[in-house]
Write an enzyme that holds these catalytic residues in place. Structure first.
Site, short mmCIF file in Angstrom:
data_model
loop_
_atom_site.label_atom_id
_atom_site.label_comp_id
_atom_site.label_asym_id
_atom_site.label_seq_id
_atom_site.Cartn_x
_atom_site.Cartn_y
_atom_site.Cartn_z
CB CYS A 1 -0.91 0.01 1.22
SG CYS A 1 0.00 0.04 2.78
CB CYS B 1 4.19 -0.42 1.96
SG CYS B 1 3.11 -1.57 2.81
CG ASP C 1 1.04 -28.84 -15.11
OD1 ASP C 1 1.37 -29.87 -14.50
OD2 ASP C 1 0.76 -27.76 -14.54
CG ASP D 1 0.61 -23.61 -13.75
OD1 ASP D 1 0.83 -24.84 -13.81
OD2 ASP D 1 0.19 -23.03 -12.73
CG ASP E 1 4.65 -27.39 -15.74
OD1 ASP E 1 4.82 -28.60 -15.57
OD2 ASP E 1 3.66 -26.77 -15.28
#
Length: 715
Positions: A38, A41, A440, A611, A615
């Protein structure tokens, strides 16, 4: 209290990979801030850094979760990290070079040259209209000189890519498509300058600039299609931890990863990436093992358990004894595996490259033959040179140079509107030839989901109250399954590292977490007071569009395989639901690559759809590859196509568009060939001046572009 206190996410588990550390130049250090969330931060980070002596500036990029620190005197990156940790912010040093943050100077240069040549071409054409309208004498000479003043600087600058490429080829003892291009531009300009100086009737600066403009269009389109491709090996390398906390004789010291030896003790704090393969000596925690398994469920670890480089320590500090370091770690072996696979893919020869091998020598021979033939016939050097230049221009590969990038850009635009990002320039040609698809499972065809049916209504309300603000993946899945339910009023909620959540409800203690913690067996349970633990079923559900995608691709004649790191029962269930006959469970990253290689050895051209970081090797090894936008950075880098939507439906037409694109590319080469078959004899016979040749060349280029635009319509 720091500003981080206002943002709960600042104290949560990092949701992205920690980056490889390095200094970004002599006056800047770039730090990764994986947990900032945010504006508070941002203010807290910048204030903490600017308060340090030697820091000139600090600029936070919230979307990329990084801060660029400008320094005016030497400061160790660790000192910056310590200051941020004191302020409540986790930080790592980041090497932006490894993450592909290179400046695209070449692309900007091409665009600038294209703009200048286009602007000059328009002005020269306006002057040429006056010449074509019958200007004579001093007026004609005046227009020729103005045209020369515009064209010569333009060609010197804008045609540099062709001059440089052609010269490098000749200096290396070879030829390429840019050699005849550069030769045609130089000869047309030279003849035009000669005609202008000696008051000739014709100049061909318009032909030279037009030629350069159209060729730059093709070059820029080709560059854009290749620009998105990044090295997956570099992305994986960025996950390696460059500096680690070593424990020696009870003293902690920060050392370079290269200084570690087998047997050293390494401390990894929560949120840190494990740097070595080894054994846990002290501590307990939960580990994100998705790098190797591809599964989203976290695993528990404690003293005596084995851990692997690249895994992320999620909840508790660990002390690990290194069993392998350096090039022997699992992560480094994966980098090497991906690097080798990418090298194989990069040897793919595009259609345009195959055509280019034949093009240049044929054009040179025809132009030389025209010059020699007309010199022998007429003895007129000027006429013979004009005809030779006309042959070079009329055969210049504008249409050929546009044949592939025009189609690729049009097809990529169509796919982008459908939710697919094409990253590699040769992807469409390879996708059109694919006959086998390997999927996958987790994160690609399925997404994790929790089932609430086994819980009574009151327990559902309590479970939602406990998980709705939690960051653990299992907690988020449970909360997602309870949407629409009113959460119960709970108090004194706590998170127990590696175990689960606890809270107070109606005077009773409630625990939600692993079965081992609740003494209830394997799985996830919730227990209210002394009651019997109730199991919360966590299983995979099909991603939107998965069934339609598999069915459509099977109808196109593609052979579908399912390869997963998950257990046999779950993989078999998903395979049956999608009517996939060929599947394999419990597969490691190395086994996935071997699976792809085995299919390729049988002659299959494999499309890999995955993904996870596990992979990445298979994505790089496959003939073509696709990953969703939610995939790991390295997986997206290794893939040719990125799916931007949550649904898999956009992938249905991917092979259809790819096949249509390849057909358009071949049609464009046919158009270019027919054009040359008709136009070259006319030029050789002396009926085409360089100007007419330039007009004919432009017409063929426009025809190729219009043919490529047909991809926007119905296929």
């Amino acid at each position: 209290m720091s500003d981080a206190a206002h943002c709960p996410a600042c104290f949560g588990v990092p949701d992205g990979p920690l980056e490889k550390a390095a200094s970004n130049g002599t006056d800047q250090i770039v730090l990764s801030l994986p947990a900032i969330h945010c504006v508070a931060c941002i203010n807290g980070v910048e204030r903490a850094l600017r308060a340090m002596e030697g820091v000139a500036s600090a600029r936070v990029n919230l979307s990329m979760k990084r801060v660029t620190v400008g320094i005016d005197e030497p400061i160790a990156p660790e000192a910056l990290i310590d200051a941020l940790e004191m302020a409540g912010f986790e930080a790592r040093v980041l090497d932006t070079g490894l993450l592909g943050a290179q400046d695209d100077a070449y692309g900007r240069g091409l665009m600038t040259r294209l703009a200048i040549s286009g602007f000059a071409n328009m002005n020269i054409m306006l002057l040429s209209v006056a010449v074509w309208s019958g200007a004579i004498g001093a007026t004609l000479s005046f227009f020729h000189w103005i045209t020369a003043a515009i064209a010569i600087p333009t060609l010197i600058y804008s045609a540099q890519p062709f001059f440089q490429s052609g010269w490098r080829a000749l200096r290396g003892g070879r030829t390429n498509m840019d050699v005849p291009i550069a030769l045609a531009i130089l000869l047309a300009s030279g003849i035009s300058l000669y005609e202008t100086i000696y008051g000739g009737e014709h100049s061909y600066f318009d032909a030279a600039v037009t030629l350069t403009f159209f060729l730059l269009i093709g070059r820029y389109l080709d560059h854009r299609s290749r620009r998105a491709a990044a090295s997956a090996a570099a992305q994986l390398s960025a996950l390696e931890v460059p500096r680690v906390m070593r424990l020696r004789h009870g003293v902690r010291e920060m050392v370079d990863f290269a200084d570690l030896a087998v047997g050293d003790l390494v401390q990894v704090l929560p949120g840190g990436r494990i740097p070595v393969d080894g054994t846990v000596i002290e501590g307990s925690s939960q580990i994100d093992r998705s790098l190797l398994t591809g599964e989203s469920r976290l695993g528990s670890t404690c003293a005596g358990a084995a851990v692997t480089a690249g895994e992320v320590n999620m909840t508790g500090p660990l002390t690990i004894r290194a069993a392998t370091v350096g090039s022997d770690t699992t992560l480094r072996k994966m980098v090497t595996m991906v690097d080798k696979a990418e090298a194989v893919k990069n040897r793919y020869t595009a259609v345009a490259d195959k055509a280019a091998k034949l093009y240049a020598p044929i054009v040179h021979l025809m132009a030389l033959a025209a010059f020699i033939g007309w010199m022998a016939y007429s003895g007129d050097m000027r006429l013979s040179l004009n005809i030779a230049v006309a042959v070079l221009i009329i055969t210049c590969p504008c249409a050929m140079g546009l044949a592939v990038p025009a189609v690729s850009t049009t097809a990529a635009g169509r796919m982008f509107r459908a939710g697919l990002l094409v990253k590699d320039g040769t992807a469409l040609e390879r996708l059109a030839e694919v006959d086998t698809v390997v999927f996958d499972k987790t994160g690609t065809l399925t997404l994790p989901a929790a089932t609430k049916d086994a819980l009574d209504p009151k327990t559902q309300q309590i479970a939602l109250a406990m998980t709705q603000d939690a960051t653990h993946p299992v907690s988020q899945a449970i909360a997602a399954s309870l949407v629409g339910i009113t959460p119960a009023a709970i108090s004194d909620q706590k998170e127990h590292a590696g175990k689960g959540l606890s809270a107070e409800f109606d005077g009773r203690r409630v625990r939600l977490g692993s079965g081992e913690w609740l003494d209830a067996g394997i799985g996830t349970f919730i227990q209210i007071g002394d009651g019997k633990p109730q199991k919360i079923a966590i299983q995979s559900q099909l991603r939107e569009g998965a069934a339609a995608l598999v069915k459509a691709w099977q109808a196109l004649g593609l052979h579908i395989h399912l390869v997963s790191g998950d257990d046999t029962n779950e993989t078999a269930r998903i395979a049956a639901a999608l009517n996939i006959a060929t599947w394999q469970a419990g597969t490691t990253p190395e086994e996935k690559v071997a699976y792809i290689d085995a299919l390729a050895d049988k002659g299959a051209k494999v499309l890999m759809v995955g993904d996870g970081l596990n992979d990445t090797g298979a994505l790089a090894a496959a003939y073509a590859s696709v990953s969703p936008a939610t995939a790991a950075d390295a997986s997206r880098a290794a893939s040719d196509i990125v799916l931007l939507n949550d649904s898999l439906i956009p992938l249905v037409e991917l092979p259809i568009v790819a096949r249509a694109a390849l057909a358009r590319i071949k049609e464009n080469f046919t158009i270019s060939t027919i054009y040359n078959v008709i136009a070259v004899p006319i030029a050789l016979a002396g009926f085409a001046t360089p100007l007419i040749a330039s007009i004919a060349m432009s017409a063929s280029s426009i025809t190729v572009l219009l043919n490529a635009l047909r991809l926007k319509g119905r296929l």
